[in-house]
Design a protein around this motif. Structure first.
Motif, mmCIF file in Angstrom:
data_model
loop_
_atom_site.group_PDB
_atom_site.id
_atom_site.type_symbol
_atom_site.label_atom_id
_atom_site.label_comp_id
_atom_site.label_asym_id
_atom_site.label_seq_id
_atom_site.Cartn_x
_atom_site.Cartn_y
_atom_site.Cartn_z
ATOM 1 N N GLU A 363 0.832 -1.200 0.000
ATOM 2 C CA GLU A 363 0.000 0.000 0.000
ATOM 3 C C GLU A 363 0.866 1.250 0.000
ATOM 4 O OE1 GLU A 363 -2.910 0.293 3.046
ATOM 5 O OE2 GLU A 363 -4.084 -1.421 2.331
ATOM 6 N N LYS A 364 0.374 2.287 -0.691
ATOM 7 C CA LYS A 364 1.095 3.546 -0.705
ATOM 8 C C LYS A 364 0.092 4.698 -0.738
ATOM 9 C CE LYS A 364 4.839 6.082 -2.964
ATOM 10 N NZ LYS A 364 5.646 6.112 -1.723
ATOM 11 N N GLU A 365 0.197 5.613 0.224
ATOM 12 C CA GLU A 365 -0.642 6.806 0.215
ATOM 13 C C GLU A 365 -0.067 7.799 -0.780
ATOM 14 O OE1 GLU A 365 -1.990 10.504 3.096
ATOM 15 O OE2 GLU A 365 -1.381 8.608 4.031
ATOM 16 N N ILE A 366 -0.898 8.299 -1.686
ATOM 17 C CA ILE A 366 -0.390 9.184 -2.746
ATOM 18 C C ILE A 366 -1.012 10.582 -2.696
ATOM 19 C CG2 ILE A 366 0.260 7.287 -4.273
ATOM 20 C CD1 ILE A 366 -2.828 9.284 -5.125
ATOM 21 N N GLY A 367 -1.871 10.845 -1.738
ATOM 22 C CA GLY A 367 -2.443 12.176 -1.657
ATOM 23 C C GLY A 367 -3.679 12.201 -0.784
ATOM 24 N N LYS A 368 -4.335 13.349 -0.789
ATOM 25 C CA LYS A 368 -5.556 13.533 -0.016
ATOM 26 C C LYS A 368 -6.591 14.265 -0.868
ATOM 27 C CE LYS A 368 -3.091 13.963 4.424
ATOM 28 N NZ LYS A 368 -3.556 12.704 5.026
ATOM 29 N N GLY A 369 -7.837 14.187 -0.465
ATOM 30 C CA GLY A 369 -8.881 14.925 -1.163
ATOM 31 C C GLY A 369 -10.264 14.430 -0.787
ATOM 32 N N LYS A 370 -11.244 15.325 -0.917
ATOM 33 C CA LYS A 370 -12.646 14.980 -0.660
ATOM 34 C C LYS A 370 -13.511 15.123 -1.906
ATOM 35 C CE LYS A 370 -12.517 16.374 4.218
ATOM 36 N NZ LYS A 370 -13.101 17.281 5.245
ATOM 37 N N THR A 371 -13.175 16.111 -2.755
ATOM 38 C CA THR A 371 -13.932 16.319 -3.997
ATOM 39 C C THR A 371 -12.925 16.487 -5.124
ATOM 40 O OG1 THR A 371 -14.056 18.714 -3.627
ATOM 41 C CG2 THR A 371 -15.875 17.395 -2.799
ATOM 42 N N TYR A 372 -12.866 15.520 -6.014
ATOM 43 C CA TYR A 372 -11.798 15.530 -7.000
ATOM 44 C C TYR A 372 -12.090 14.580 -8.161
ATOM 45 C CZ TYR A 372 -10.479 11.383 -4.237
ATOM 46 O OH TYR A 372 -10.490 10.186 -3.556
ATOM 47 N N GLU A 373 -11.274 14.723 -9.201
ATOM 48 C CA GLU A 373 -11.227 13.787 -10.324
ATOM 49 C C GLU A 373 -9.904 13.050 -10.261
ATOM 50 O OE1 GLU A 373 -10.778 13.781 -15.220
ATOM 51 O OE2 GLU A 373 -11.406 15.618 -14.179
ATOM 52 N N LEU A 374 -9.958 11.749 -10.528
ATOM 53 C CA LEU A 374 -8.760 10.915 -10.478
ATOM 54 C C LEU A 374 -8.721 10.006 -11.695
ATOM 55 C CD1 LEU A 374 -6.327 9.771 -8.750
ATOM 56 C CD2 LEU A 374 -7.977 8.129 -7.823
ATOM 57 N N ILE A 375 -7.595 10.011 -12.416
ATOM 58 C CA ILE A 375 -7.379 9.073 -13.511
ATOM 59 C C ILE A 375 -6.271 8.122 -13.092
ATOM 60 C CG2 ILE A 375 -6.670 8.757 -15.908
ATOM 61 C CD1 ILE A 375 -7.857 11.461 -16.561
ATOM 62 N N ALA A 376 -6.580 6.826 -13.051
ATOM 63 C CA ALA A 376 -5.626 5.809 -12.624
ATOM 64 C C ALA A 376 -5.432 4.792 -13.739
ATOM 65 C CB ALA A 376 -6.122 5.123 -11.358
ATOM 66 N N LYS A 377 -4.170 4.582 -14.110
ATOM 67 C CA LYS A 377 -3.827 3.606 -15.141
ATOM 68 C C LYS A 377 -2.933 2.538 -14.532
ATOM 69 C CE LYS A 377 -4.134 7.045 -18.849
ATOM 70 N NZ LYS A 377 -3.430 7.723 -19.963
ATOM 71 N N PHE A 378 -3.350 1.277 -14.724
ATOM 72 C CA PHE A 378 -2.619 0.145 -14.170
ATOM 73 C C PHE A 378 -2.136 -0.754 -15.317
ATOM 74 C CE2 PHE A 378 -5.812 1.490 -11.132
ATOM 75 C CZ PHE A 378 -5.129 1.517 -9.924
ATOM 76 N N SER A 379 -0.898 -1.222 -15.223
ATOM 77 C CA SER A 379 -0.351 -2.148 -16.226
ATOM 78 C C SER A 379 0.585 -3.135 -15.536
ATOM 79 C CB SER A 379 0.370 -1.385 -17.341
ATOM 80 O OG SER A 379 1.349 -0.517 -16.815
ATOM 81 N N ASP A 380 1.108 -4.091 -16.297
ATOM 82 C CA ASP A 380 1.899 -5.196 -15.725
ATOM 83 C C ASP A 380 1.103 -5.907 -14.631
ATOM 84 O OD1 ASP A 380 3.960 -4.427 -17.413
ATOM 85 O OD2 ASP A 380 5.016 -3.298 -15.870
ATOM 86 N N ILE A 381 -0.120 -6.272 -14.982
ATOM 87 C CA ILE A 381 -1.078 -6.811 -14.019
ATOM 88 C C ILE A 381 -0.837 -8.300 -13.798
ATOM 89 C CG2 ILE A 381 -3.514 -7.323 -13.662
ATOM 90 C CD1 ILE A 381 -4.094 -4.733 -15.304
ATOM 91 N N SER A 382 -0.698 -8.700 -12.514
ATOM 92 C CA SER A 382 -0.517 -10.121 -12.198
ATOM 93 C C SER A 382 -1.139 -10.508 -10.860
ATOM 94 C CB SER A 382 0.980 -10.469 -12.172
ATOM 95 O OG SER A 382 1.651 -9.739 -11.147
ATOM 96 N N SER A 383 -1.905 -9.596 -10.256
ATOM 97 C CA SER A 383 -2.495 -9.863 -8.944
ATOM 98 C C SER A 383 -3.633 -8.882 -8.691
ATOM 99 C CB SER A 383 -1.432 -9.711 -7.854
ATOM 100 O OG SER A 383 -1.021 -8.343 -7.761
ATOM 101 N N ASP A 384 -4.231 -8.994 -7.511
ATOM 102 C CA ASP A 384 -5.233 -8.005 -7.096
ATOM 103 C C ASP A 384 -4.575 -6.641 -6.930
ATOM 104 O OD1 ASP A 384 -6.852 -10.200 -6.969
ATOM 105 O OD2 ASP A 384 -7.387 -9.982 -4.851
ATOM 106 N N PHE A 385 -5.313 -5.582 -7.296
ATOM 107 C CA PHE A 385 -4.809 -4.224 -7.119
ATOM 108 C C PHE A 385 -5.987 -3.269 -7.093
ATOM 109 C CE2 PHE A 385 -5.169 -4.895 -11.654
ATOM 110 C CZ PHE A 385 -5.790 -3.731 -12.096
ATOM 111 N N GLY A 386 -5.718 -2.025 -6.733
ATOM 112 C CA GLY A 386 -6.805 -1.053 -6.757
ATOM 113 C C GLY A 386 -6.514 0.197 -5.960
#
Length: 486
Positions: A363-386
């Motif tokens: 796990e890694k905390e990458i920021g904070k926010g309550k009202t926002y837009e987030l674009i997340a791109k995941f690659s090299d997938i081999s397990s659970d993530f999110g």
């Protein structure tokens, strides 16, 4: 019946409750919501005299489904909405028990509202009237006497939610209805002059044609056409909200559903020839009764109610309000599948930006926010993530790809809402995954792979829950962009 106090009671309720409502930290920032009380179905979504108009079911007197009016808001950009005077109230003999859902059309430089008037007698027996109101300025509406009185032969009094359009100089409306066998149906009406309407026939429904047992009522039908961006072919879509479907695995897990059929509308028979299976439009906990319109840019835009009938156990009730509408979305068809994309105007409210790009394990905390837009791109997938969003004491909303089951999972169980169930959709074998997520004070909307799938759910984190965490069991490449909303 004395209707003179209807407006007075509305004003009194707003004055009494507005202060406590506005102090609630779950109030939304960019979603349409009621001043006080309950809102539900979007109605009369249209564009008139340079403004977008959104009407919606509103009970100003409480958080239950009574005293329904048509609230009215206008916008230039679909994001910043100005509240107008209530457009329609239950102050006529044909709407005394509620101004129910309907739609709008612009014709001959006038805005017409086509809606259902609800009437009940002392024993609870229902009468339904399909009615029109017209405006030359988009603010003041002249109401006409009912155009359609009750139901055609073979159906119950459950007839409502007309969706109107015009084709080849003639007006048409599709209306939700229930047969005497207690089956949900959609029927077609036509008019030469918008005032006098003719019953054309049943175009689709449970145990009609290819559709078998499929609910006891079809609410809020919507019909429109879209061009397939891949094939160039015109596609007819029938969108509706069936009530009475039983859960089937990951499908139909809400109390009531909303989805669409591809087909072809034959106006002469009339018949909606079904050419696809029924597909749920939204995979989240809270989506119902969407309404679409085509704007002057040629976009088919849709907004839904971020709620579901008979599912009202929300923590905001104690603060005298409940429910909101979704953010607007643009509908597109690509290679025979319906996609929903955030409207381009969403970029205009992007504020401060943070970026993250790295390989993540754990796990890694990458920021904070309550009202926002987030674009997340995941690659090299081999397990659970999110992602874990709105994380804090007794709060987190988890969006996870289950690698074994090949499903995207939305888990909002750690929050103040009573419904702790999860929602899932099968994505199959994937090498990459892109999520575009919009988080407001009490909602999350997730667009998967450019809108191929969408989740819309209300969330109720505690006030200071604002951490954003990315996680992965095995090392996974992650790229994130996050904008706080202005």
């Amino acid at each position: 019946m004395d209707f003179t106090k209807v407006k007075e009671n509305e004003k009194k309720s707003v004055l009494e409750k507005k202060e406590i409502v506005e102090k609630d930290f779950w109030r939304q920032k960019y979603h349409i919501q009621g001043i006080v009380g309950l809102i539900n179905d979007p109605n009369g979504f249209s564009q008139f005299k340079g403004k977008y108009h959104m009407f919606y079911q509103w009970n100003p007197l409480g958080t239950n489904h009574k005293n329904k009016t048509w609230a009215h808001s206008v916008s230039s950009d679909l994001l910043h909405w100005e509240r107008m005077e209530t457009a329609l109230r239950p102050d006529t003999w044909y709407s005394k028990d509620g101004v129910y859902s309907g739609s709008a059309i612009v014709d001959d430089e006038k805005l017409y509202l086509f809606y259902t008037g609800n009437v009940k007698d002392s024993e609870g027996n229902r009468e339904s009237y399909q009615c029109l109101a017209v405006s030359s300025d988009g603010e003041n509406f002249e109401r006409w006497e009912p155009s359609i009185v009750n139901q055609p032969d073979g159906y119950t009094r459950h007839i409502r939610d007309p969706k109107i359009w015009k084709k080849d100089g003639k007006f048409y409306a599709v209306i939700g209805i229930q047969s005497e066998n207690l089956e949900g149906k959609a029927v077609l009406y036509s008019s030469e002059n918008i005032k006098d309407w003719k019953f054309e026939g049943e175009i689709a429904g449970a145990n009609h044609g290819k559709i078998k047992d499929f609910g006891f009522m079809w609410e809020c039908p919507d019909y429109f056409q879209l061009k397939d961006e891949k094939t160039g072919k015109i596609k007819d879509l029938l969108v509706f909200s069936p009530q009475g479907l039983e859960p089937e695995g990951d499908l139909y897990n809400n109390k009531y559903q909303t989805g669409y059929l591809f087909g072809k509308l034959d106006y002469e028979k009339p018949e909606f020839e079904i050419l696809s299976a029924f597909v749920e439009i939204d995979r989240g906990h809270d989506f119902y009764a969407p309404q679409s319109m085509e704007d002057d840019k040629g976009r088919r835009i849709v907004v839904g109610w971020m709620g579901v009938p008979e599912d009202e156990d929300f923590p905001t009730v104690k603060n005298e309000w409940i429910h909101c509408l979704t953010l607007p979305r643009e509908l597109k068809v690509r290679d025979g599948k319906l996609y929903q994309e955030p409207i381009s105007e969403m970029i205009s409210i992007r504020g401060e930006k943070i970026e993250f790009e790295d390989f993540v394990k754990g796990e890694k905390e990458i920021g904070k926010g309550k009202t926002y837009e987030l674009i997340a791109k995941f690659s090299d997938i081999s397990s659970d993530f999110g992602l874990k969003l709105r994380v804090g004491r007794d709060s987190e909303t988890v969006v996870k790809f289950d690698f074994k089951d090949k499903k995207l999972v939305l888990n909002r169980s750690c929050g103040a809402q009573s419904d702790k169930s999860v929602r899932k959709v099968f994505l199959g074998d994937i090498k990459d995954l892109e999520l575009r997520i919009f988080v407001d004070n009490s909602s999350i909307e997730i667009f998967v792979n450019n809108g191929e799938e969408v989740f819309s759910s209300r969330i109720f984190p505690l006030e200071n829950a604002d951490k954003i965490i990315v996680f992965a069991e095995n090392e996974t490449k992650v790229k994130l962009e996050k904008w706080e909303w202005k």
